[in-house]
Design an enzyme around this catalytic site. Structure first.
Site, mmCIF file in Angstrom:
data_model
loop_
_atom_site.group_PDB
_atom_site.id
_atom_site.type_symbol
_atom_site.label_atom_id
_atom_site.label_comp_id
_atom_site.label_asym_id
_atom_site.label_seq_id
_atom_site.Cartn_x
_atom_site.Cartn_y
_atom_site.Cartn_z
ATOM 1 C CD GLU A 1 -2.296 1.304 2.869
ATOM 2 O OE1 GLU A 1 -2.465 2.422 3.402
ATOM 3 O OE2 GLU A 1 -2.619 0.236 3.418
ATOM 4 C CB THR B 1 -3.752 7.936 3.475
ATOM 5 O OG1 THR B 1 -2.880 7.094 4.232
ATOM 6 C CG2 THR B 1 -4.100 9.130 4.354
ATOM 7 C CE LYS C 1 -5.948 2.055 8.066
ATOM 8 N NZ LYS C 1 -5.426 3.114 7.156
ATOM 9 C CB SER D 1 7.309 2.124 11.172
ATOM 10 O OG SER D 1 6.512 1.882 12.323
#
Length: 212
Positions: free
Chosen positions: A42, A70, A130, A180
């Site tokens: 993504e 986003t 999500k 991350s």
């Protein structure tokens, strides 16, 4: 095709999230995570030149899906689709974005945090929900949503890494979104794509172990 894409996301169990990654680095990151076995990447729409990164990854990668995250409005959704995005991800429930995804047969994961939001997103046409931000409530929160809503496929995102990915799967997640925890900014700055590959492999291993 839409069902095939959804199956690739849920079968693989991991969406690697590239946020703020430059185009040239994005291709190298994609190579590393796909080599590790990740089947969905993504690129967040708030990344500079996000559509260029989506195009470059789509041209480069054959063994994984590339999507846009986003996504806040229909215009961004359509631009991402035209750039080659094979799925869309939102942090919130925007019905115009959902309609755009549905209109063009693009799977969409829609952001929600409560049972009411999750069911509303699903009934509005979301393929996946999500759970975001996942770290606020943790695996117990995901399990609490999934308990009364077993029909809603949940993808916790935000604060997910190799240490807790398995806990989210145990809680009922069909996949996890990992930023991350895989795409480490320091590793990118050091051109240490082996570390990113190792991060991805560790998350995949945790998901696989939890599914056994």
């Amino acid at each position: 095709m839409r069902t095939d894409r959804l199956d690739r996301i849920t079968d693989g169990g991991v969406i690697a999230i590239l946020r703020g990654v430059a185009r040239d680095d994005a291709v190298a990151v994609a190579d590393a995570v796909v080599d590790a076995g990740v089947t969905a990447l993504e690129v967040t729409a708030d990344t500079p030149n996000a559509t260029a990164s989506i195009e470059a990854i789509a041209d480069r990668v054959d063994d994984a899906l590339v999507g846009a995250g986003t996504v806040l409005d229909a215009e961004t959704a359509r631009a991402a689709q035209l750039a080659g995005a094979e799925f869309l991800v939102t942090p919130t429930a925007n019905r115009e974005v959902i309609r755009t995804a549905n209109r063009y047969g693009t799977p969409i994961a829609v952001g929600a945090y409560t049972p009411t939001e999750a069911l509303s997103a699903f009934e509005a046409g979301a393929d996946l929900v999500k759970v975001f931000p996942a770290k606020t409530g943790g695996p117990d929160h995901v399990a609490a949503i999934g308990g009364p809503l077993p029909q809603v496929p949940l993808v916790p995102t935000g604060g997910v890494d190799a240490d807790n990915a398995g806990d989210y799967v145990d809680a009922g997640a069909v996949a996890v979104g990992v930023g991350s925890g895989i795409v480490d900014g320091e590793a990118i700055a050091a051109d240490d794509f082996d570390a990113i590959r190792a991060n991805a492999r560790a998350v995949l291993d945790a998901v696989s172990a939890a599914r056994e």
